[in-house]
Design an enzyme around this catalytic site. Structure first.
Site, PDB file in Angstrom:
ATOM      1  CE  LYS A 112      55.708   8.016  52.340  1.00  0.00           C
ATOM      2  NZ  LYS A 112      57.186   7.704  52.940  1.00  0.00           N
TER       3      LYS A 112
HETATM    4  C1  LIG Z   1      55.423  13.616  53.484  1.00  0.00           C
HETATM    5  C2  LIG Z   1      56.737  13.048  54.235  1.00  0.00           C
HETATM    6  N1  LIG Z   1      58.546  13.479  54.282  1.00  0.00           N
HETATM    7  C3  LIG Z   1      58.707  12.903  54.186  1.00  0.00           C
HETATM    8  C4  LIG Z   1      58.584  11.289  54.141  1.00  0.00           C
HETATM    9  C5  LIG Z   1      60.260  10.929  54.435  1.00  0.00           C
HETATM   10  O1  LIG Z   1      59.840   8.836  53.210  1.00  0.00           O
HETATM   11  P1  LIG Z   1      61.505   7.786  53.653  1.00  0.00           P
HETATM   12  O2  LIG Z   1      60.797   7.081  54.605  1.00  0.00           O
HETATM   13  O3  LIG Z   1      61.389   8.036  51.781  1.00  0.00           O
HETATM   14  O4  LIG Z   1      62.589   8.381  53.950  1.00  0.00           O
HETATM   15  C6  LIG Z   1      57.393  11.331  54.144  1.00  0.00           C
HETATM   16  C7  LIG Z   1      57.835   9.182  54.811  1.00  0.00           C
HETATM   17  O5  LIG Z   1      58.445   8.478  55.142  1.00  0.00           O
HETATM   18  C8  LIG Z   1      56.700  11.379  54.404  1.00  0.00           C
HETATM   19  O6  LIG Z   1      55.320  10.841  54.707  1.00  0.00           O
HETATM   20  N1  LIG Z   2      56.532   8.247  56.843  1.00  0.00           N
HETATM   21  C1  LIG Z   2      56.167   7.008  55.999  1.00  0.00           C
HETATM   22  C2  LIG Z   2      56.836   5.541  56.749  1.00  0.00           C
HETATM   23  C3  LIG Z   2      56.824   4.875  55.887  1.00  0.00           C
HETATM   24  O1  LIG Z   2      57.147   4.327  54.738  1.00  0.00           O
HETATM   25  P1  LIG Z   2      57.999   4.298  53.525  1.00  0.00           P
HETATM   26  O2  LIG Z   2      58.285   4.505  52.926  1.00  0.00           O
HETATM   27  O3  LIG Z   2      58.979   2.388  53.941  1.00  0.00           O
HETATM   28  O4  LIG Z   2      56.773   2.962  53.326  1.00  0.00           O
HETATM   29  C4  LIG Z   2      54.366   7.165  55.897  1.00  0.00           C
HETATM   30  O5  LIG Z   2      54.015   8.082  55.287  1.00  0.00           O
HETATM   31  O6  LIG Z   2      53.376   5.644  55.842  1.00  0.00           O
END
Ligand SMILES: Cc1ncc(COP(=O)(O)O)c(C=O)c1O
Ligand SMILES: N[C@@H](CCOP(=O)(O)O)C(=O)O
Length: 468
Positions: A112
């Site tokens: 993120k």
């Molecule tokens: C460590 C981790 N892996 C994978 C994901 C999945 O990513 P996305 O929500 O973009 O599919 C998240 C959060 O959503 C995450 O925090």
């Molecule tokens: N896995 C995410 C959930 C929120 O997803 P987002 O990518 O839409 O912000 C988290 O860790 O908070």
């Protein structure tokens, strides 16, 4: 570049407007009016660029009209020149076919950071230009929260309210949010799941009691700028394998469908991606939707991959819009049906469009633990459980031509989930020094029940105000 809502009735906005607005007023998500396309020769020219310069080239068409070239360059260099790893998102080889794309070298140890550090800078730039303030409301299953808080803590023009599900994030994830002491940071734990938190956030965007008082914005991947920044690392990695002259497959641990949708965007821009493998844990709505065309949410099950304990996957709507002929009115109707029944069938064009690039797999806790053991014993890599879900899917994916490199996105540092990692491998990963003394600091957060009104009232009562 103009941005359209997936539900067709909110006004089209430029990049600046879409970034500050987050969720469209009709409940839809913003998407560029058309995909910028790079020729093979243009992709070849990207080889050898630094990450920051590559980011400039990938983002430029998306921000056109809102950021001048020199502004974009300054932002990309400010974010990526000093990111914790010289390559920003380095590759690590597991064997002759499998690779990890390490996305966890930022300040809060998850992918993120790559986008949220940029979003923090974009907010600052646009709000200063308008002389405005913004109240951010966000939902997190653990990683978005800490990355967003790190990106905006102490900033003058934004304040942030971050909702996480009580007792459903790891202790490291929680402390990365709740030990940050800054007057503009508010943490809220709600009883329920991430889906409940996300529903509260989306409802606030449509609640006049909130929007009439505060200018609210989003840090979740409903905000297009998040996804735009994530497209860059698909290019950065594929170029190292010889793109555009060689295709790559990616396995992406998925929850809210943001990270993998960024891969879809890269493919629409011309990057040769052979397959995108959507890897889910037992909260497998996306796996079922792609396999059977049945998008129906069940109860969320708590797992050792808490960040992916998600049933209602925001960004899937963007794919359905793009694959389904970009018919906003029809999609609005389809999503209304989903809101009522928590279930909807995909149309044929949505299914066929998705099947051209996506495949999917599901990993239960044993599969995940076995993938962690495989990475450790066969390749000497200690990986986090979310990455383990991705690796399980990569190791079992079919439909990928022999000889194609398969890259699993390593979305978090293993130390964020050290109990689960230790149970699977016997190794307890140490927290990197850059997160500081997390366990020596005091935590601060409000604990609320699961009802929407309590959350909304807490935000209204505690917001310093962003004006309207
Ligand atoms: C460590 C981790 N892996 C994978 C994901 C999945 O990513 P996305 O929500 O973009 O599919 C998240 C959060 O959503 C995450 O925090
Ligand atoms: N896995 C995410 C959930 C929120 O997803 P987002 O990518 O839409 O912000 C988290 O860790 O908070």
């Amino acid at each position: 570049m103009q941005y359209l809502s997936t539900r067709g009735s909110a006004p089209a906005l430029d990049f600046e407007g879409a970034t500050l607005t987050g969720l469209a007023s009709d409940g839809g998500l913003y998407l560029p009016r058309e995909w910028p396309r790079l020729s093979e020769a243009e992709i070849r020219e990207l080889r050898g660029l630094s990450y920051a310069d590559l980011a400039v080239r990938i983002m430029r068409p998306f921000v056109a009209g809102s950021l001048a070239d020199d502004e974009l360059e300054a932002l990309c260099h400010a974010v990526y020149d000093d990111f914790g790893h010289a390559a920003v998102t380095p590759l690590a080889q597991l064997n002759e076919t499998h690779w990890l794309l390490e996305l966890f070298h930022g300040p809060t140890l998850a992918f993120k950071d790559v986008a949220l550090q940029m979003l923090g800078q974009l907010f600052e730039t646009f709000l200063a230009r308008r002389d405005q303030r913004l109240t951010i409301v966000g939902a997190t299953s653990g990683d978005t929260g800490s990355a967003a808080i790190n990106a905006v803590a102490g900033r003058e023009r934004v304040e942030i309210f971050m909702l996480h599900p009580l007792d459903r994030v790891s202790d490291v994830q929680r402390r990365q949010m709740t030990t940050v002491r800054a007057p503009n940071v508010h943490n809220i734990a709600i009883r329920g799941s991430f889906d409940d938190a996300q529903r509260h956030v989306k409802r606030m965007f449509a609640d006049e009691a909130v929007t009439g008082t505060l200018r609210i914005g989003a840090v979740n991947s409903i905000n297009w700028a998040r996804l735009m920044a994530q497209v860059v690392y698909y290019f950065a990695s594929a170029l190292q394998f010889g793109a555009p002259d060689r295709a790559v497959a990616y396995s992406v641990p998925t929850g809210n469908f943001g990270d993998v949708f960024a891969g879809y965007v890269a493919a629409q821009m011309g990057l040769p991606i052979e397959r995108l493998v959507v890897a889910t844990n037992v909260n497998d709505i996306l796996h079922r939707a792609l396999k059977d065309g049945d998008y129906s949410a069940g109860e969320t099950t708590a797992t050792i991959t808490p960040s992916m304990d998600i049933q209602v996957s925001s960004n899937f709507e963007r794919l359905l819009f793009d694959c389904g002929g970009r018919d906003g009115a029809a999609l609005a109707e389809q999503m209304r049906g989903f809101d009522e029944n928590r279930s909807m069938p995909l149309t044929n064009s949505q299914r066929e469009g998705a099947a051209r690039l996506f495949t999917s797999a599901r990993a239960d806790q044993d599969d995940t633990a076995r993938a962690l053991q495989w990475a450790y014993r066969k390749a000497g890599q200690v990986i986090d459980p979310h990455t383990g879900v991705g690796l399980h899917a990569a190791l079992h994916a079919d439909g990928i031509a022999p000889g194609t490199p398969i890259v699993t996105l390593a979305t978090a540092h293993p130390a964020k989930f050290r109990d689960a990692v230790e149970r699977a491998t016997g190794v307890r990963p140490a927290l990197p020094a850059r997160v500081g003394d997390l366990f020596g600091r005091e935590e601060h957060f409000a604990e609320l029940g699961g009802d929407y009104e309590a959350t909304r009232d807490y935000v209204l009562e505690n917001a310093a105000g962003s004006g309207r």
